[in-house]
Structure formats: C-alpha cells, structure tokens
Scaffold this motif. Structure first.
Motif, short mmCIF file in Angstrom:
data_model
loop_
_atom_site.label_atom_id
_atom_site.label_comp_id
_atom_site.label_asym_id
_atom_site.label_seq_id
_atom_site.Cartn_x
_atom_site.Cartn_y
_atom_site.Cartn_z
N GLY A 1 0.82 -1.20 0.00
CA GLY A 1 0.00 0.00 0.00
C GLY A 1 0.85 1.24 0.00
N ARG B 1 -2.88 -3.90 1.66
CA ARG B 1 -3.44 -5.06 0.95
C ARG B 1 -2.60 -6.28 1.35
NH1 ARG B 1 -6.48 -2.62 -3.33
NH2 ARG B 1 -5.88 -0.44 -3.51
N TRP C 1 -2.50 5.05 6.42
CA TRP C 1 -2.49 4.46 5.08
C TRP C 1 -3.41 5.26 4.17
CZ3 TRP C 1 0.86 0.88 3.61
CH2 TRP C 1 1.42 0.03 4.55
N ASP C 2 -2.92 5.67 3.01
CA ASP C 2 -3.77 6.29 2.00
C ASP C 2 -4.39 5.23 1.11
OD1 ASP C 2 -3.39 8.87 2.85
OD2 ASP C 2 -1.88 9.35 1.35
N ILE C 3 -3.60 4.19 0.79
CA ILE C 3 -4.05 3.06 -0.02
C ILE C 3 -3.60 1.81 0.70
CG2 ILE C 3 -3.85 1.85 -2.21
CD1 ILE C 3 -3.10 4.54 -3.50
#
Length: 97
Positions: free
Chosen positions: A25, A82, A77-79
C-alpha cells in the motif's frame, strides 16, 4: 503492442528484493510499501524515489501484519494495506464497494 511496465517505485523495490515484491500500500506520507515473503523484508520507497529496506526480524515487528499496524499508527495508510485474503475475497470486496 501494449506492455506492462512497473512504476518507478515498484522497479526500485524489485531491485532491492530477491523475489518480485508484493505491493502492500501507500502510507500517509505517500511512500509505497513492497513485501518480499522470501526475505521477510519490506522496501519503502518515498515519492522522491528514496528507498529503505527493512528486514522484519531487525524491527520490533514480528509479522507483516505488525508492520502494517505500526505503519498505520505512525503514518496512516492512503491506499491499503493489501495483505492476506484471496483473489476471490478481493473480487467480492471490489463488487461490494
């Protein structure tokens, strides 16, 4: 003919790790985290393309999940992250979103 090329952050992570890294991420400081399960190592590449490799056993984190939680607490976390799950779970999550 179309080709699939890694972005610069992923190319840097590939050069620093033994196996093709898994994308974890992008943290709150816009740095991409990539994981190599063979080495049990993470490469963090910032937006200026500076990279730092962390061997998990040389950090206070015992597992990748610990790393993700540590990152969430320190940077957010922005993305992602995972981590874990399955392709089917990812597909179901994408349909539900």
């Amino acid at each position: 003919m179309a080709t699939t090329q890694a972005n610069p952050q992923e190319r840097i992570a590939r050069n620093r790790l033994t196996q093709d890294p898994s994308f974890i991420g992008v943290d709150g400081e816009n740095a991409a985290h990539h994981w190599d399960s063979y080495e049990s190592a993470i490469v963090v590449v910032d937006e200026d393309l500076n990279a730092e490799k962390f061997e998990l056993d040389e950090t206070p984190c015992q597992t990748l999940q610990d790393w993700c939680e540590h990152t969430r607490q320190q940077r957010g976390w922005d993305i992602g992250p995972r981590v874990g799950g399955s392709l089917v779970g990812d597909l179901v999550g994408g349909v539900e979103a």
